[in-house]
Every structure is written in C-alpha cells, then in structure tokens.
Design an enzyme around this catalytic site. Structure first.
Site, short mmCIF file in Angstrom:
data_model
loop_
_atom_site.label_atom_id
_atom_site.label_comp_id
_atom_site.label_asym_id
_atom_site.label_seq_id
_atom_site.Cartn_x
_atom_site.Cartn_y
_atom_site.Cartn_z
N PRO A 151 4.05 4.22 2.42
CA PRO A 151 3.34 3.16 1.36
C PRO A 151 4.53 2.06 1.57
O PRO A 151 5.04 1.94 2.32
CB PRO A 151 4.30 4.10 -0.20
CG PRO A 151 4.89 5.19 0.23
CD PRO A 151 4.48 5.69 2.32
N CYS A 152 3.20 0.65 0.95
CA CYS A 152 3.94 -0.05 1.07
C CYS A 152 4.54 -0.81 0.62
O CYS A 152 4.66 -2.17 0.90
CB CYS A 152 2.57 -1.09 1.89
SG CYS A 152 0.83 -0.82 1.21
N GLN A 153 4.19 -0.50 -0.67
CA GLN A 153 4.50 -1.16 -2.32
C GLN A 153 6.15 -1.70 -1.90
O GLN A 153 6.14 -3.23 -2.16
CB GLN A 153 4.79 -0.99 -3.28
CG GLN A 153 3.76 0.03 -3.99
CD GLN A 153 3.28 1.26 -3.42
OE1 GLN A 153 3.93 1.98 -2.39
NE2 GLN A 153 2.23 2.82 -3.84
N PHE A 161 7.73 -3.09 0.65
CA PHE A 161 7.13 -3.78 1.25
C PHE A 161 6.17 -4.93 1.79
O PHE A 161 6.20 -6.69 1.44
CB PHE A 161 6.65 -3.20 3.06
CG PHE A 161 8.05 -2.47 4.15
CD1 PHE A 161 7.62 -1.29 4.08
CD2 PHE A 161 8.87 -3.36 4.49
CE1 PHE A 161 8.04 -0.34 5.13
CE2 PHE A 161 10.50 -2.41 4.93
CZ PHE A 161 9.77 -1.14 5.21
N SER A 162 5.68 -4.56 0.69
CA SER A 162 4.83 -5.49 0.23
C SER A 162 5.29 -6.83 -0.71
O SER A 162 6.39 -7.33 -0.99
CB SER A 162 3.42 -4.97 -1.10
OG SER A 162 3.17 -5.79 -1.41
#
Ligand SMILES: C[S@@+](CC[C@H](N)C(=O)[O-])C[C@H]1O[C@@H](n2cnc3c(N)ncnc32)[C@H](O)[C@@H]1O
Length: 356
Positions: A83-85, A87-88
């Site tokens: 999941p990239c949240q 890092f987003s």
C-alpha cells in the site's frame, strides 16, 4: 501445462491487476495474498487457477501460512504492490507509518524463497521521498540478498494503456550481472490510446442506470475495444451513479476535457478545488484512475464513469468481473496496476530469466 510456466507469488494482490498482467505474459500465479475481503473475492473469481489467502502481511505468522500454501511449488517470481498511502504525496508522509513498513513483507518472502526475480510497484513520490532514502534502503536490502536491482518510473500510457498513470517499479534479478532494462515504450504521446478509443462503444446509460450484468448492444469500434472485449458476450459492472439533477445540469455545461473554469460565474461553486467538475478529454488518455472520488466525469455523458469504463481505462479485459458493492469495486479498480503495463514488464522479465 503450468509446469512449463514460472510460478508467481503476488503479495498485496488486491483484485489482481498485477496478477492478470503476469498471467497474460505467460506466468502461473500460484497464490495471491491480501487482507481485503472484497478485493480477494474479485481475485478468486477471476484467477480460477490460483490460491488466495486473506491475511495480514504485517503479521509474521502469515509467512508460515504462505509456506504451507505454496509447498507444492517452487516460487520463481515474487510480485507485489505494498500500500502506498503512507508514501503518497497526498498522504501523511510519515516514514514511521506502519503502512510504509509493509515492504518488509516483500523482503521476508524474497529471503525465504530466493525467487529468480521480484517486482515491487509503488507511487512515483516514493523515489524522492526523504531525499531518496526509502528507495535506496529498498535497493540496498535486496542487493545484500544477491539481487541486481533496477528501478524506474514508468508511465502506463507508454504501454498502450489509455491512462496517464506513473508508477515507480523495482525489478531485481537473482545473481545476475545484468541490470534489468525496462521495456521500450510501445506508444508515445502521438499515438496514445484515447478515452474515446477505449470506452466509446459502451452504452451511454443516459436514460437508465444499467445493470451489473447485461448483454452487449453494440460492437467494438476500435482495436483497443476489440482487444478488451475479446470473446466476452456479457457486459459486467456497467452501472451509472444516480446523480442529483443539479449535478447533471452543472456537468452538462462543462465541455469535453474541461473543468470548473469553463462554468458560468456562480455555477458549480459547491465544489471548489483544482479538479472540480473535470471531464475526461475524449482524444487523450484519462488521468490517473483513483479509488472512486466522484469528481471526474465521462467526456460525453453527464455522469461519472462506470466501474467498467474505469476498468477499461485500467486495461482490464471485459471478462474480468468486479465483485462487492460499487464503492468496493471502484476501490479495487483504482488500486490496481494497469494490466497491460504489468504484462509488458512481465514479458520483459521473461527475457532475463532462464526457461524452466
Ligand atoms: C495498491 S493495492 C494492490 C493492487 C494490486 N497489486 C493490483 O494490481 O490489483 C494494495 C493492497 O494492499 C492490501 N493491504 C493493505 N494492508 C495490508 C496488510 N497489512 N496485509 C495484507 N494486505 C494488505 C490492500 O487491501 C490492497 O488491496
């Protein structure tokens, strides 16, 4: 027949965009792991030959279950989109966010199975986050384990996807003196597949909402539409949102490719931000498909794109069916790696990996 194919383990598999692309590239997907029930239902429905596991990849016990489920196979490739949240760029950007640590699941499984290659997909912002520290740390850990790692920001439209979606992709090759070269683009801005070329054949739903499954009423008009339709005779997930009349009225005033700036003064002021009242542009690829905000509209019809239209823009074939409620379906589509981009990278990886 599967004995000749390379075996893949897909972590954080979601509904399976990455798996689907690798399957189309000629791999055998052994197992998909995710902790989202509805995404996994979709995964199971569309990957009939693979196993699935609903488990938390931040829990170390999960790796023992993966061992049990893959015991009959040698895992040749590990792929995953943690999941990239966290890092987003739109997220909280916290290095200590537990979600950022999920890439450790990739490291742990690569350590256990020593696959011939691995692929990690993430948002482009991760490349420069903390001055590149996160990216360098990932490369360092896998290099220590004997992998030659390359990473690149790739754009899905370059591989025939009707969408501008940029992703940071890492590919590592075990004991290789060669660095992986990402596939050459097959498309350029001059011949990108446009929204209209991708979804122009789908019913307008102007006077109806549509149904979860219906019959195709018209034939595909473009090469891309033909490719997506394949032999599929049933139209799945093409259901419109029941917008309030005022929403339809406002959007009807926005031209193809326009946005709130095209509205007369005093109209549409309930939504005031840079993406408000945006219509896709018929002769360009779509912008990045998100997980279901209702702010982007069809280039021609006065409604949001249906799940099927978004799936087409993500290059999912029409026989790939999304399960769950509409919010869940949109999330699955928006989270996915575009199938054709995954296929292009999967095919390129085959060139570096010994035949079985
Ligand atoms: C970006 S999506 C992956 C999309 C997928 N690769 C595809 O192409 O369709 C990330 C996935 O990670 C899953 N996930 C998040 N936290 C998890 C955890 N702790 N354990 C397992 N899966 C998790 C989410 O449910 C989501 O489906």
């Amino acid at each position: 027949m599967n004995d000749k194919k390379l075996n893949v383990l897909d972590l954080f598999c979601g509904c399976g965009g990455l798996s689907k692309g690798f399957e189309q590239a000629g791999y055998n997907i052994v197992l998909g792991v995710d902790n989202n029930v509805s995404a996994l239902k979709t995964y199971v429905y569309n990957h009939k030959g693979s196993k699935s596991l609903n488990a938390d990849l931040s829990n170390p016990d999960t790796f023992d279950i993966i061992d049990d489920l893959t015991v009959d196979h040698k895992i040749d490739i590990i792929i995953g989109g943690p999941p990239c949240q966290g890092f987003s760029l739109t997220g909280p950007r916290q290095f200590d966010d537990p979600r950022n640590k999920l890439y450790l699941a990739m490291i742990e499984t690569v350590r256990r199975y020593r696959p011939k290659a691995f692929l990690i997909e993430n948002v482009p912002g991760m490349a420069t986050l903390y001055n590149g520290e996160v990216k360098n740390e990932i490369i360092r850990r896998f290099t220590e384990m004997g992998y030659n790692v390359n990473s690149q920001i790739v754009c899905s439209a370059d591989y025939g996807v009707p969408q501008i979606r940029k992703r940071l992709v890492f590919v590592g090759l075990l004991k290789s003196c060669e660095k992986f070269e990402f596939p050459e683009p097959t498309h350029s801005p001059q011949n990108y597949v446009s929204c209209e070329q991708a979804i122009g054949d789908l019913p307008s739903l102007e006077n109806e909402l549509g149904e979860e499954t219906s019959n195709y009423s018209i034939s595909p008009l473009t090469e891309y539409q033909k490719k997506m339709k394949g032999n599929c005779s049933v139209l799945h997930n093409h259901v419109a949102i029941d917008h309030k009349p005022f929403v339809k009225e406002v959007i009807s005033m926005v031209p193809d490719g326009g946005n709130y700036k095209d509205l007369p003064p005093g109209i549409g002021e309930s939504r005031k931000f840079h993406m408000a009242w945006t219509r896709y542009c018929s002769n360009k690829p779509s912008r990045t498909i998100d997980t279901g905000h209702r702010n982007i509209f069809h280039y021609k019809y006065n409604r949001c794109p249906t799940v099927r239209e978004s799936a087409r823009l993500q290059s999912f074939p029409d026989d790939f069916v999304f399960l769950g409620n509409k919010t869940e379906q949109n999330r699955q589509v928006g989270n996915a790696v575009p199938v054709l981009m995954a296929e292009a990278i999967g095919k390129q990886m085959l060139k570096y990996i010994d035949e079985k």
